[in-house]
Enzyme design. Structure first.
Site, mmCIF file in Angstrom:
data_model
loop_
_atom_site.group_PDB
_atom_site.id
_atom_site.type_symbol
_atom_site.label_atom_id
_atom_site.label_comp_id
_atom_site.label_asym_id
_atom_site.label_seq_id
_atom_site.Cartn_x
_atom_site.Cartn_y
_atom_site.Cartn_z
ATOM 1 C CE1 TYR A 53 -2.169 -6.160 -7.553
ATOM 2 C CE2 TYR A 53 -2.586 -5.787 -9.829
ATOM 3 C CZ TYR A 53 -2.218 -5.238 -8.572
ATOM 4 O OH TYR A 53 -1.805 -3.830 -8.512
ATOM 5 N NE ARG A 56 3.385 -8.878 -4.923
ATOM 6 C CZ ARG A 56 4.435 -9.069 -5.886
ATOM 7 N NH1 ARG A 56 4.209 -8.756 -7.285
ATOM 8 N NH2 ARG A 56 5.669 -9.477 -5.648
ATOM 9 C CD GLN A 86 -0.844 3.743 2.582
ATOM 10 O OE1 GLN A 86 -0.333 4.443 1.815
ATOM 11 N NE2 GLN A 86 -0.155 3.877 3.854
ATOM 12 C CB VAL A 88 -3.953 -5.527 -1.133
ATOM 13 C CG1 VAL A 88 -4.000 -3.977 -1.677
ATOM 14 C CG2 VAL A 88 -2.631 -6.114 -1.618
ATOM 15 C CG ASP A 89 -1.261 -7.938 4.255
ATOM 16 O OD1 ASP A 89 -2.089 -7.668 5.017
ATOM 17 O OD2 ASP A 89 -0.055 -7.322 4.145
ATOM 18 C CG HIS A 104 -4.347 1.479 -1.368
ATOM 19 N ND1 HIS A 104 -2.864 1.927 -1.308
ATOM 20 C CD2 HIS A 104 -4.941 2.831 -1.717
ATOM 21 C CE1 HIS A 104 -2.857 3.332 -1.139
ATOM 22 N NE2 HIS A 104 -3.850 3.817 -1.431
ATOM 23 N N GLY A 170 4.950 1.813 9.163
ATOM 24 C CA GLY A 170 5.505 1.166 7.934
ATOM 25 C C GLY A 170 4.978 1.774 6.544
ATOM 26 C CB THR A 171 2.672 4.041 5.409
ATOM 27 O OG1 THR A 171 2.536 4.911 4.078
ATOM 28 C CG2 THR A 171 2.518 4.995 6.456
ATOM 29 C CB SER A 172 7.251 5.753 2.092
ATOM 30 O OG SER A 172 6.222 5.375 1.025
HETATM 31 P P1 OAD Z 1 6.341 1.844 0.942
HETATM 32 O O1 OAD Z 1 7.050 0.861 0.195
HETATM 33 O O2 OAD Z 1 6.308 3.216 0.162
HETATM 34 O O3 OAD Z 1 6.799 2.268 2.220
HETATM 35 C C1 OAD Z 1 7.193 1.240 3.038
HETATM 36 C C2 OAD Z 1 7.552 1.842 4.431
HETATM 37 O O4 OAD Z 1 7.792 1.001 5.260
HETATM 38 C C3 OAD Z 1 8.779 2.656 4.241
HETATM 39 O O5 OAD Z 1 8.685 4.021 5.207
HETATM 40 C C4 OAD Z 1 9.870 1.763 5.082
HETATM 41 O O6 OAD Z 1 10.736 2.530 5.592
HETATM 42 C C5 OAD Z 1 9.035 1.152 6.070
HETATM 43 N N1 OAD Z 1 9.690 -0.291 6.431
HETATM 44 C C6 OAD Z 1 10.165 -1.309 5.913
HETATM 45 N N2 OAD Z 1 10.715 -2.362 6.759
HETATM 46 C C7 OAD Z 1 9.724 -2.189 7.722
HETATM 47 C C8 OAD Z 1 9.364 -2.828 8.984
HETATM 48 N N3 OAD Z 1 10.111 -4.208 9.258
HETATM 49 N N4 OAD Z 1 8.706 -2.241 9.868
HETATM 50 C C9 OAD Z 1 8.132 -1.201 9.739
HETATM 51 N N5 OAD Z 1 8.134 -0.424 8.581
HETATM 52 C C10 OAD Z 1 9.141 -0.857 7.642
HETATM 53 O O7 OAD Z 1 4.758 1.286 1.194
HETATM 54 P P2 OAD Z 1 3.433 2.056 1.343
HETATM 55 O O8 OAD Z 1 3.742 3.308 1.970
HETATM 56 O O9 OAD Z 1 2.535 1.136 2.100
HETATM 57 O O10 OAD Z 1 -0.412 1.031 -3.525
HETATM 58 O O11 OAD Z 1 2.746 2.253 -0.059
HETATM 59 C C11 OAD Z 1 1.643 2.816 -0.180
HETATM 60 C C12 OAD Z 1 1.070 2.324 -1.724
HETATM 61 O O12 OAD Z 1 2.078 2.199 -2.629
HETATM 62 C C13 OAD Z 1 0.703 0.960 -1.362
HETATM 63 O O13 OAD Z 1 -0.536 0.392 -0.654
HETATM 64 C C14 OAD Z 1 0.583 0.396 -2.974
HETATM 65 C C15 OAD Z 1 2.007 1.121 -3.322
HETATM 66 O O14 OAD Z 1 1.925 1.527 -4.840
HETATM 67 C C16 OAD Z 1 -0.996 0.526 -4.579
HETATM 68 O O15 OAD Z 1 -0.560 -0.655 -5.318
HETATM 69 C C17 OAD Z 1 -2.264 1.173 -4.817
#
Ligand code: OAD
Length: 227
Positions: A53, A56, A86, A88-89, A104, A170-172
């Protein structure tokens, strides 16, 4: 004013230089999540967790909000915006967004291991073993680790229930309970998804996919909302 609720993830900050978790070369390809982001890891190898951390956090102090964060903040002139992130920034806040809920935790904060209500804002990147709260207990990163509950979920669900428009960006959508939040949105709410990839999402008639990076997708969304 219509209520626009945003659920953001790591991709929102990618254009600021912060790598995502599950894309190719992402954080969870470089680290074993159970070794750096779990209560067990903290118990067994706290220095490793601190180092992870600290690294990061150091990077975050060197990053700036990107155009996507700025566009979302400017959109507050037209919409009542609540951001559930989600991430943390603090890049949404630094871009000027006024209502940001962190699901988170927050990288720039530390909290007491004995009293979770004691939360401190850090003014530099390094948190050390031996840094104590006012009650004399070790401080830990203010992060929700895997296996821990998500205290902000109740507030997040209430916010989502008020949405006229939902933006998932921007979330999977692979981490629960955050990914399930979408089910709290009213059936009448239109959902926009901005992501260059394909988040785990069941298409329905109320959803518009914009398959672009955050800044470009937001430009397109703003044009769509104007028309
Ligand atoms: P992920 O890494 O799982 O997903 C990132 C998403 O962003 C994917 O769908 C990519 O296609 C997309 N992406 C990549 N580049 C991009 C861009 N320039 N613009 C827009 N989208 C883009 O991240 P999260 O879904 O945020 O939790 O992950 C969720 C949680 O898993 C996080 O909060 C963290 C992690 O483990 C903890 O640490 C508790």
């Amino acid at each position: 004013m219509q209520k626009l609720v945003v659920l953001s993830g790591a991709g929102m900050s990618a254009e600021s230089g912060i790598i995502t978790f599950r894309d190719m070369g992402g954080i969870w390809e470089q680290y074993d999540v159970t070794k750096v982001a779990s209560p067990q890891a903290w118990e067994e190898t706290p220095q490793l967790v601190m180092d992870f951390y600290n690294q990061r956090r150091k990077q975050l102090f060197e990053c700036k909000p990107n155009k996507g964060h700025e566009l979302l903040s400017q959109l507050e002139d037209t919409y009542d915006i609540s951001i559930i992130t989600q991430n943390v920034d603090d890049l949404h806040e630094r871009a000027g967004s006024s209502k940001v809920l962190h699901l988170h935790g927050e990288l720039k904060k530390a909290r007491s291991t004995s009293d979770p209500s004691l939360i401190y804002t850090l003014d530099n990147w390094e948190l050390k073993l031996g840094d104590l709260c006012e009650k004399g207990s070790q401080l830990r990163p203010h992060i929700v680790w895997f296996g821990e509950s998500v205290p902000a979920m109740y507030d997040a669900e209430n916010i989502m229930q008020e949405a006229d428009i939902v933006l998932i960006i921007g979330t999977s959508l692979s981490v629960y309970p955050a990914a399930g939040l979408i089910h709290s949105a009213p059936g009448s709410a239109h959902i926009y998804v901005i992501d260059p990839g394909t988040p785990a999402f069941t298409p329905s008639k109320n959803i518009t996919f914009i398959q672009k990076i955050a800044s470009e997708g937001l430009e397109e969304l703003i044009n769509k909302l104007k028309n």
